[in-house]
Every structure is written in C-alpha cells, then in structure tokens.
Design a protein around this motif. Structure first.
Motif: not given
Ligand code: ASP
Ligand code: MG
Length: 421
Positions: A209-238
């Motif tokens: 919410s303060l400006g980090s662009k990695v995740l849409q804020i609503r997705s984080v709110e949603f993850a919190g509400k439903y306790k969805v374990p989230l991981r941000v990772l690269s698709s550019f590894t082999p």
C-alpha cells in the motif's frame, strides 16, 4: 501431492518462447505429482496496447458504457495468453484446458475496470484436476451478475491467483515474476537492496500500500483474509531447476508471528516509496468545529481518496490544513476547492505541490522498539532533507519530502537501518 496455484506475470508470458518455458516448468510440477492451476497475465504490453487502441478512438470516459467496453477489450489479453499456454502444455504432452473468468465462473460486482471478486465456483476446475489436467484460468477478469465481463484493476491477475487459491484451499500460491522475490527496497533505486527470504503478511500489506509494486495490494488483502500462503519467485531461473530448491526460493509471505520475530531482529524490514501523490495546503482556515469535514467531506463526495492529513495548531483562530491525494486527482481536487470549498470557508489561499514523494520505513519490529522514527528523522536531517509531513502506524513511519530527494532518502535510510546486502 498438493494442489498448487501458479501465477505468471506479463514478462514471464511475454513471447511464445517464454510461454514454452512456462509450459515446461508447469509440466515439471504436474509430473512431480501435484495438481496445478495456472493463472496467467496477458503477454507483457498487451493490456496497454489494447487500452491504447480504445483511447485512439475515444478519449477515456468515466461512463459505465465506456468502462464496460474497456473490460470487454482488456480481458482478451488474458484469454489469449491462457489459450496459448494450454496449447504449449499440450505440445509438452500435458493434458490441459483453459477457461475465461466467466466460464469458471469468477463472479464479481459490476464496478467495471476495478471489480471485486465475490465468489468463485470450484466445480469445473476440480473436475478437470481430478481428470489429470492442468487447469488454466485467466487472470484479471470475472463476470458480473448481469453476465458482463469485468476486470479487477491493473495488476489484478495477482488477486485472481490468490482468490483461486483460496477457493480451492490450495497448499500454496506461487507468484512467478521477473524478479526473484521481495526486496528490502527497489533494487533500481538501491543496488544493494537484499531479497527477503520471508516477510510477514502485515509488512507486505504495508509495503504494497505504500508503493512497492511487487504485488497488487488487493491480492495481499485477499491472502490475509483467507490465509493463503504466498511465495514470490522468479520465472527466469532454468525451467528444469530442482523442484525442491525451486519450492524454497523467492520470498515467502508468512502468517506466523514467530517467523517474523526470528527474522533476525530487523527492526525495519524495508523501505517503500511512492511518487504518485500530490499535496494541497489550505492556509488560514478558521479553527472551529466542522472545518475538516467541510473540506474532506467534499473531497470524499467526489470519490477522491485522501492519504495523509495534517492540521496545525491555531494562531488567532486560524490554522493551516494540508492533505495528499493521488496525483491523477490533483486537478479535480483543486477545481473542487476553488469552486465549492474555499468560498464556503471564506478563504482564498491554497498551495498545491505535485513534486512530492512519500518515503516509508516498514517493520514489525517497530512495535517493540522505541526511537525508530527519530532515527529516520535524524538520517534525513543529516542529508539536509526537509520533512513536510509525517504519518505513523504501528509498523510504519512515512514522510512526505521533495521529490528530488527521493533516491537519496531511500538509499540513506536503507543504509541507516542496516538493510544492505
Ligand atoms: N494484464 C493486466 C495488467 O496489465 C493484469 C495483470 O497483468 O495482472 O494490468
Ligand atoms: Mg503484475
């Protein structure tokens, strides 16, 4: 065997070659025995291209009729990338099927271009998973109660993925992107920024919410509400990287308080910044009950969101009143003030400033440590940076400063709070 949702961003889906690599990675996960649902974004640049075409024909309008067509249009980007991924998976010998939001169905309200998900029917997805298929569900879109296609706001595929993961009670939602995780700050501003192996959900929410662009804020709110374990990772590894190694890479957004406190006593976990705001100061307003309401009530009635607010102590019955809004709303707010608010207050003077930025320090550790904010202020003063506004919450302190000092402020704070790699 687990049910896992993969989300791939626009760059990861950016060309047929990249889509082929995504298909190989997804097939690897499915062959390891997992049930996989994939939520792709449109190919990079596609959403902008489509919306640009509409603008060529008619300038953007707030009318529901126009906004409806934008959703009809923009949703095709994800429909195309989803079908392409299904084709690529079939070419890998992996049975797969893709669905548009309305086919699932992902039901939303009717706020075109910024719809909210209300429910997701999991029947069709589950049946296909049980039949051994990889299921691809378009990101970013849904269907309203009248059968109109809606979209969830820019970056909305993150929210689609988290919502699908919640509806299916997925073991984890993997957000594949072009960076390898969430960083202590944007590495383009501070090259010494460090990837965080874990970050608490609350910190991630503040950072988004303060400006980090990695995740849409609503997705984080949603993850919190439903306790969805989230991981941000690269698709550019082999694509054929060892799956156990891949499953541990990136940044895990954790709900465990314990996880947070073992994050090595980092009082401040990250520095966020945001250049999208503008400041308005109304000078010499009468200091009496109802003034804040008269000013901000009018702004709220125009559906304009206000972020920071400051009212000074009064002198001779007059005070100064400042607030910030999104830069895109600046012209509307100043028009509104001139036309309605100032005359009714009997005030003529106001100052607008669009060349500001907000810099914030975020950390769960701030709850249990004193002197964190003052350390921030000292650091900025040592750089000769003037603070225009301050706001705090339990786990963050934000300041508004002149935009031209943004990079300097971020780098000095990153250093002062020992966040460097
Ligand atoms: N394609 C949409 C956008 O560019 C949604 C997304 O990528 O998340 O905003
Ligand atoms: Mg995105």
């Amino acid at each position: 065997m687990s049910l896992i949702v993969h989300k791939y961003g626009g760059t990861s889906m950016g060309s047929t070659e990249r889509i082929r690599l995504v298909a190989k990675r997804v097939a690897k996960w499915a062959r390891a025995g997992h049930q996989i649902v994939v939520v792709p974004s449109a190919m990079s640049g596609e959403t902008n291209r489509l919306l640009g075409l509409a603008k060529e024909l008619a300038p953007a309008k707030e009318t529901a009729a126009y906004q409806r067509e934008l959703d009809m249009l923009a949703s095709t980007g994800e429909q195309a990338s989803s079908a392409l991924l299904a084709v690529a998976l079939q070419a890998e010998g992996m049975p797969s099927v893709s669905y548009a939001g309305w086919q699932v169905a992902i039901k939303t309200d009717s706020s075109f271009t910024k719809a909210r998900i209300e429910s997701i029917d999991d029947k069709r997805i589950k049946a296909d998973l049980d039949a051994g298929k990889v299921v691809i569900v378009t990101g970013f879109q849904g269907v309203d109660p009248d059968g109109n296609i809606t979209t969830l706001g820019r970056g909305g595929s993150d929210t689609s993925a988290v919502a699908v993961a919640a509806a299916l009670s997925a073991a984890e939602c993997l957000i594949y992107t072009d960076v390898d995780g969430v960083y202590t700050t944007d590495p383009r501003v501070e090259p010494n920024a460090r990837r965080m192996p874990r970050v608490s959900f609350e910190e991630m929410l503040e950072m988004a919410s303060l400006g980090s662009k990695v995740l849409q804020i609503r997705s984080v709110e949603f993850a919190g509400k439903y306790k969805v374990p989230l991981r941000v990772l690269s698709s550019f590894t082999p694509w054929d990287i060892n799956i156990d190694e891949e499953a541990k890479s990136g940044t895990l957004i954790t709900f465990e308080e314990e996880g947070a406190s073992t994050m090595e006593a980092a009082v401040v976990s990250g520095i966020a910044f945001n250049r999208d705001e503008a400041k308005i100061s109304i000078l010499g307003v009468p200091d009496k009950p109802g003034i804040a309401y008269q000013i901000l009530g009018a702004v709220a009635d125009a559906n304009i969101e206000v972020d920071m607010i400051i009212q000074n102590i009064s002198k001779d019955g007059k005070t100064d009143f400042s607030f910030t809004v999104h830069r895109n709303d600046f012209a509307r707010v100043t028009d509104l003030l001139k036309a309605k608010v100032l005359p009714s207050l009997g005030v003529t003077d106001f100052v607008g400033d669009t060349k500001i930025c907000k810099v914030s320090i975020v950390g769960i550790g701030m709850r249990s440590h004193v002197g964190v904010a003052s350390k921030m202020f000292r650091c900025l003063s040592e750089e000769g940076i003037n603070i225009q506004m301050i706001s705090t919450s339990e786990i963050k302190t934000s300041v508004v400063i002149d935009e031209k000092y943004m990079e300097l402020a971020v780098r000095s704070l990153h250093k002062a709070f020992d966040l460097e790699a």
